[in-house]
Design a protein around this motif. Structure first.
Motif, PDB file in Angstrom:
ATOM      1  N   VAL A   1       0.765  -1.075  -0.144  1.00 25.96           N
ATOM      2  CA  VAL A   1       0.020   0.116  -0.112  1.00 25.96           C
ATOM      3  C   VAL A   1       0.856   1.475  -0.163  1.00 25.96           C
ATOM      4  CG1 VAL A   1      -1.603   1.417   1.334  1.00 25.96           C
ATOM      5  CG2 VAL A   1      -1.828  -0.942   1.093  1.00 25.96           C
ATOM      6  N   GLY A   2       1.990   1.316   0.856  1.00 27.43           N
ATOM      7  CA  GLY A   2       2.777   2.199   0.798  1.00 27.43           C
ATOM      8  C   GLY A   2       3.512   2.509  -0.549  1.00 27.43           C
ATOM      9  N   ASN A   3       3.855   1.510  -1.193  1.00 27.44           N
ATOM     10  CA  ASN A   3       4.392   1.638  -2.411  1.00 27.44           C
ATOM     11  C   ASN A   3       3.657   2.058  -3.499  1.00 27.44           C
ATOM     12  OD1 ASN A   3       6.044   1.132  -4.689  1.00 27.44           O
ATOM     13  ND2 ASN A   3       5.983  -0.805  -4.805  1.00 27.44           N
ATOM     14  N   GLY A   4       2.390   1.587  -3.348  1.00 26.57           N
ATOM     15  CA  GLY A   4       1.254   1.949  -4.410  1.00 26.57           C
ATOM     16  C   GLY A   4       0.936   3.445  -4.160  1.00 26.57           C
ATOM     17  N   MET A   5       0.896   3.774  -3.214  1.00 24.60           N
ATOM     18  CA  MET A   5       0.442   5.306  -2.714  1.00 24.60           C
ATOM     19  C   MET A   5       1.620   6.281  -3.658  1.00 24.60           C
ATOM     20  SD  MET A   5      -1.193   6.059   0.792  1.00 24.60           S
ATOM     21  CE  MET A   5       0.220   5.405   1.837  1.00 24.60           C
TER      22      MET A   5
ATOM     23  N   THR B   1      -0.140  -7.541  -4.613  1.00 25.95           N
ATOM     24  CA  THR B   1      -0.994  -7.058  -5.941  1.00 25.95           C
ATOM     25  C   THR B   1      -2.081  -6.117  -5.257  1.00 25.95           C
ATOM     26  OG1 THR B   1      -0.114  -8.842  -7.216  1.00 25.95           O
ATOM     27  CG2 THR B   1      -1.947  -7.329  -8.026  1.00 25.95           C
ATOM     28  N   GLY B   2      -2.732  -6.816  -4.368  1.00 25.45           N
ATOM     29  CA  GLY B   2      -3.928  -5.997  -3.656  1.00 25.45           C
ATOM     30  C   GLY B   2      -3.632  -4.828  -3.054  1.00 25.45           C
ATOM     31  N   GLY B   3      -2.364  -4.837  -2.271  1.00 22.85           N
ATOM     32  CA  GLY B   3      -1.890  -3.679  -1.725  1.00 22.85           C
ATOM     33  C   GLY B   3      -1.546  -2.489  -2.704  1.00 22.85           C
ATOM     34  N   LEU B   4      -0.735  -2.949  -3.621  1.00 17.49           N
ATOM     35  CA  LEU B   4      -0.381  -1.984  -4.820  1.00 17.49           C
ATOM     36  C   LEU B   4      -1.778  -1.183  -5.364  1.00 17.49           C
ATOM     37  CD1 LEU B   4       2.304  -3.778  -6.692  1.00 17.49           C
ATOM     38  CD2 LEU B   4       2.585  -1.751  -5.420  1.00 17.49           C
ATOM     39  N   GLY B   5      -2.726  -1.872  -5.569  1.00 14.70           N
ATOM     40  CA  GLY B   5      -4.099  -1.478  -6.280  1.00 14.70           C
ATOM     41  C   GLY B   5      -4.764  -0.492  -5.115  1.00 14.70           C
ATOM     42  N   ILE B   6      -4.801  -0.849  -4.016  1.00  7.13           N
ATOM     43  CA  ILE B   6      -5.177  -0.042  -2.832  1.00  7.13           C
ATOM     44  C   ILE B   6      -4.638   1.038  -2.913  1.00  7.13           C
ATOM     45  CG2 ILE B   6      -5.896   0.295  -0.572  1.00  7.13           C
ATOM     46  CD1 ILE B   6      -6.276  -2.948  -0.360  1.00  7.13           C
ATOM     47  N   GLY B   7      -3.277   1.088  -2.609  1.00 13.12           N
ATOM     48  CA  GLY B   7      -2.467   2.505  -2.614  1.00 13.12           C
ATOM     49  C   GLY B   7      -2.404   3.268  -3.914  1.00 13.12           C
ATOM     50  N   GLY B   8      -2.561   2.650  -5.014  1.00  9.01           N
ATOM     51  CA  GLY B   8      -2.702   3.603  -6.436  1.00  9.01           C
ATOM     52  C   GLY B   8      -4.092   4.178  -6.239  1.00  9.01           C
ATOM     53  N   LEU B   9      -4.961   3.530  -5.926  1.00 10.08           N
ATOM     54  CA  LEU B   9      -6.516   4.005  -5.707  1.00 10.08           C
ATOM     55  C   LEU B   9      -6.569   5.294  -4.696  1.00 10.08           C
ATOM     56  CD1 LEU B   9      -9.349   4.033  -6.690  1.00 10.08           C
ATOM     57  CD2 LEU B   9     -10.080   2.321  -4.786  1.00 10.08           C
ATOM     58  N   ILE B  10      -5.939   5.157  -3.773  1.00 12.35           N
ATOM     59  CA  ILE B  10      -5.877   6.183  -2.751  1.00 12.35           C
ATOM     60  C   ILE B  10      -5.141   7.319  -3.355  1.00 12.35           C
ATOM     61  CG2 ILE B  10      -4.836   7.198  -0.684  1.00 12.35           C
ATOM     62  CD1 ILE B  10      -4.981   4.066   0.625  1.00 12.35           C
TER      63      ILE B  10
ATOM     64  N   ASN C   1       4.847  10.613   3.727  1.00 12.92           N
ATOM     65  CA  ASN C   1       4.918  10.588   5.075  1.00 12.92           C
ATOM     66  C   ASN C   1       3.840   9.294   5.322  1.00 12.92           C
ATOM     67  OD1 ASN C   1       6.460  12.514   5.881  1.00 12.92           O
ATOM     68  ND2 ASN C   1       4.975  13.846   6.386  1.00 12.92           N
ATOM     69  N   SER C   2       2.782   9.140   4.555  1.00 10.38           N
ATOM     70  CA  SER C   2       1.739   8.230   4.743  1.00 10.38           C
ATOM     71  C   SER C   2       2.600   6.916   4.471  1.00 10.38           C
ATOM     72  CB  SER C   2       0.653   8.373   4.120  1.00 10.38           C
ATOM     73  OG  SER C   2      -0.112   9.654   4.661  1.00 10.38           O
ATOM     74  N   SER C   3       3.351   6.720   3.026  1.00 10.89           N
ATOM     75  CA  SER C   3       3.913   5.823   2.705  1.00 10.89           C
ATOM     76  C   SER C   3       5.030   5.408   3.598  1.00 10.89           C
ATOM     77  CB  SER C   3       4.370   6.393   1.310  1.00 10.89           C
ATOM     78  OG  SER C   3       3.728   6.365   0.375  1.00 10.89           O
ATOM     79  N   ALA C   4       5.695   6.265   4.258  1.00 10.56           N
ATOM     80  CA  ALA C   4       6.552   5.903   5.259  1.00 10.56           C
ATOM     81  C   ALA C   4       6.123   5.467   6.571  1.00 10.56           C
ATOM     82  CB  ALA C   4       7.388   7.102   5.733  1.00 10.56           C
ATOM     83  N   ALA C   5       4.718   5.808   6.881  1.00  9.75           N
ATOM     84  CA  ALA C   5       4.215   5.138   8.052  1.00  9.75           C
ATOM     85  C   ALA C   5       3.563   3.610   7.555  1.00  9.75           C
ATOM     86  CB  ALA C   5       3.001   5.748   8.419  1.00  9.75           C
ATOM     87  N   CYS C   6       3.227   3.218   6.481  1.00 10.26           N
ATOM     88  CA  CYS C   6       3.086   1.913   6.056  1.00 10.26           C
ATOM     89  C   CYS C   6       4.450   1.065   6.040  1.00 10.26           C
ATOM     90  CB  CYS C   6       2.590   2.004   4.533  1.00 10.26           C
ATOM     91  SG  CYS C   6       0.911   2.686   4.281  1.00 10.26           S
ATOM     92  N   TYR C   7       5.375   1.728   5.749  1.00  9.30           N
ATOM     93  CA  TYR C   7       6.570   0.807   5.807  1.00  9.30           C
ATOM     94  C   TYR C   7       7.162   0.279   7.311  1.00  9.30           C
ATOM     95  CZ  TYR C   7       7.479   0.889   0.808  1.00  9.30           C
ATOM     96  OH  TYR C   7       7.198   0.892  -0.625  1.00  9.30           O
ATOM     97  N   LEU C   8       7.137   1.540   8.118  1.00  7.68           N
ATOM     98  CA  LEU C   8       7.451   1.282   9.414  1.00  7.68           C
ATOM     99  C   LEU C   8       6.491   0.313  10.167  1.00  7.68           C
ATOM    100  CD1 LEU C   8       8.585   5.100  10.017  1.00  7.68           C
ATOM    101  CD2 LEU C   8      10.194   2.960   9.659  1.00  7.68           C
ATOM    102  N   VAL C   9       5.201   0.645  10.056  1.00  3.07           N
ATOM    103  CA  VAL C   9       4.239  -0.402  10.738  1.00  3.07           C
ATOM    104  C   VAL C   9       4.517  -1.720  10.445  1.00  3.07           C
ATOM    105  CG1 VAL C   9       1.898  -0.713  11.226  1.00  3.07           C
ATOM    106  CG2 VAL C   9       2.829   1.415  11.230  1.00  3.07           C
TER     107      VAL C   9
END
Length: 409
Positions: free
Chosen positions: A21-25, A146-155, A173-181
């Motif tokens: 999700v972080g990557n996709g965003m 793949t699902g996470g990439l799609g969700i991030g791209g949609l956001i 910063n949101s992407s960073a938070a996804c990776y750190l969590v």
């Protein structure tokens, strides 16, 4: 004495969703991010990012060695922390030096991730009480990512209309938070026993390069890696400039492909478990070749039949991709000595790295000559890879051919 078991399978897959999700965003913005927040020219930004990426090419060799020494799970955590810190730095960048350093940190994290995550999944599968094969574990991991990439791209696509500096910083910063969590979750809850690495004779990189089945498969997989990335790379240009098609077509087709990849991976792998891995990959190569030849036959200004034909042809691509992703990693894992699994799978990732470096020039150079040439050339490469897999099958051990694997006891 009780046998150690893997723990945290749901957490591992959930963390991979969050990671992607972080990557996709962030991925839809890419170079535009630094263009928005700095006065550095776009051309220089591209050079800086490319140089930062090139300098990390030796990283997988180190990561593979570390994975066999300290285990892959800590390296996955390190990769996510590096990417998280890198994306936090993105928001503070002001000039060329900052762009280079932040890009290098993120790219190092990416190299650490792809060079260790498949070893981590294989180790987890070895110690899991589940009866799933490694291919099925890889399929589930691919589906969740793949699902996470799609969700991030949609956001990002829904929020990008704002386009302000503040929005870009919130996004990084949101992407960073996804990776750190994700790093925190894996570090705290995921355990993968390393018995496979603690037994057996150590195998160095020199010995690996003399391993004919593995080296040959890694070389053939470069063609497969080019194929799996070519749809996203070339579809928009092909539709818009090659077919004079509607601008909405490429995003819709790509979105449909993403959805199918996110839901079909595990069911398809379950269906092909009785088959030999090499034959599954032969089938994937054949499907990719058919997809390419179908694309090569499409012509401009005939939307009545071209649009349905393009969509149907893309289904061939999707079927090939959904089989290739987990089965190729399953075969690479099966060809790897347990004591050197980290090194083998890290080096195997170079097939994807080399493909990503070749593919843009491959597509654009041939496309400028004729819209059909990239697809014809890639189709022929897949037919050659198909023949190569049939020849490779003769020297692949029977133990590596089986998708279904006995449960660990």
């Amino acid at each position: 004495m009780p046998v150690d078991r893997s723990r945290g399978g749901v957490v591992l897959l959930s963390a991979l969703v969050l990671d992607s999700v972080g990557n996709g965003m962030f991925m839809p913005l890419s170079l535009n991010y630094f263009q928005q927040l700095t006065s550095v020219p776009l051309g220089l930004i591209g050079v800086l990012v490319s140089v930062a990426t090139a300098l990390t090419l030796p990283v997988p060799v180190l990561v593979g060695w570390l994975a066999d020494r300290v285990g892959p799970v800590p390296l996955v955590v390190v990769s996510q922390v590096a990417q998280g810190i890198g994306y936090l730095e993105y928001g503070q960048v002001q000039g060329a030096v900052g762009i280079f350093l932040a890009s290098a940190l993120v790219t190092i994290g990416v190299r650490f991730f792809w060079s260790s995550v498949f070893t981590a999944i294989a180790d987890f599968a070895d110690g899991s009480a589940s009866t799933m094969s490694k291919d099925s574990w890889y399929a589930w991991a691919n589906m969740t990512r793949t699902g996470g990439l799609g969700i991030g791209g949609l956001i990002t696509s829904l929020a990008v209309a704002g386009g302000s500096d503040a929005f870009y910083r919130v996004l990084s910063n949101s992407s960073a938070a996804c990776y750190l969590v994700a790093a925190l979750a894996i570090g705290a809850f995921v355990r993968a026993p390393r018995r496979a690495h603690e037994t057996g004779e150590a195998v160095g990189y020199a010995t690996m390069l003399r391993d004919r089945p593995f080296v040959a498969f890694a070389a053939i997989n470069t063609v497969f890696a080019m194929s799996t990335g070519m749809l996203a790379l070339g579809l928009l240009v092909f539709v818009k400039d090659g077919l004079a098609g509607p601008v909405w077509l490429a995003p819709v087709v790509l979105a449909g492909n993403t959805i199918l990849l996110a839901v079909l991976g595990a069911p398809v792998i379950k269906r092909v478990e009785p088959c030999r891995r090499t034959r599954v990959l032969v089938a994937a190569a054949g499907l990719w070749a058919a997809w390419c030849l179908a694309f090569a036959g499409l012509v401009p200004k005939q939307p009545g039949w071209v649009i349905p034909a393009l969509i149907i042809a893309t289904l061939l691509y999707t079927a090939a991709d959904v089989m290739h992703a987990p089965v190729s990693m399953g075969l690479a894992t099966a060809l790897s000595p347990a004591a050197a699994r980290g090194r083998y799978l890290a080096v195997f990732q170079y097939s994807f790295t080399i493909a990503s470096m070749i593919a843009p020039a491959f597509f654009t150079t041939l496309f400028e000559l004729h819209r059909s040439l990239p697809w014809l050339a890639l189709g022929l490469l897949n037919l050659a890879a198909l023949g190569g897999m049939l020849m490779l099958e003769r020297i692949v051990p029977d133990s590596a051919q089986r998708v279904a694997e006995p449960a660990l006891v």
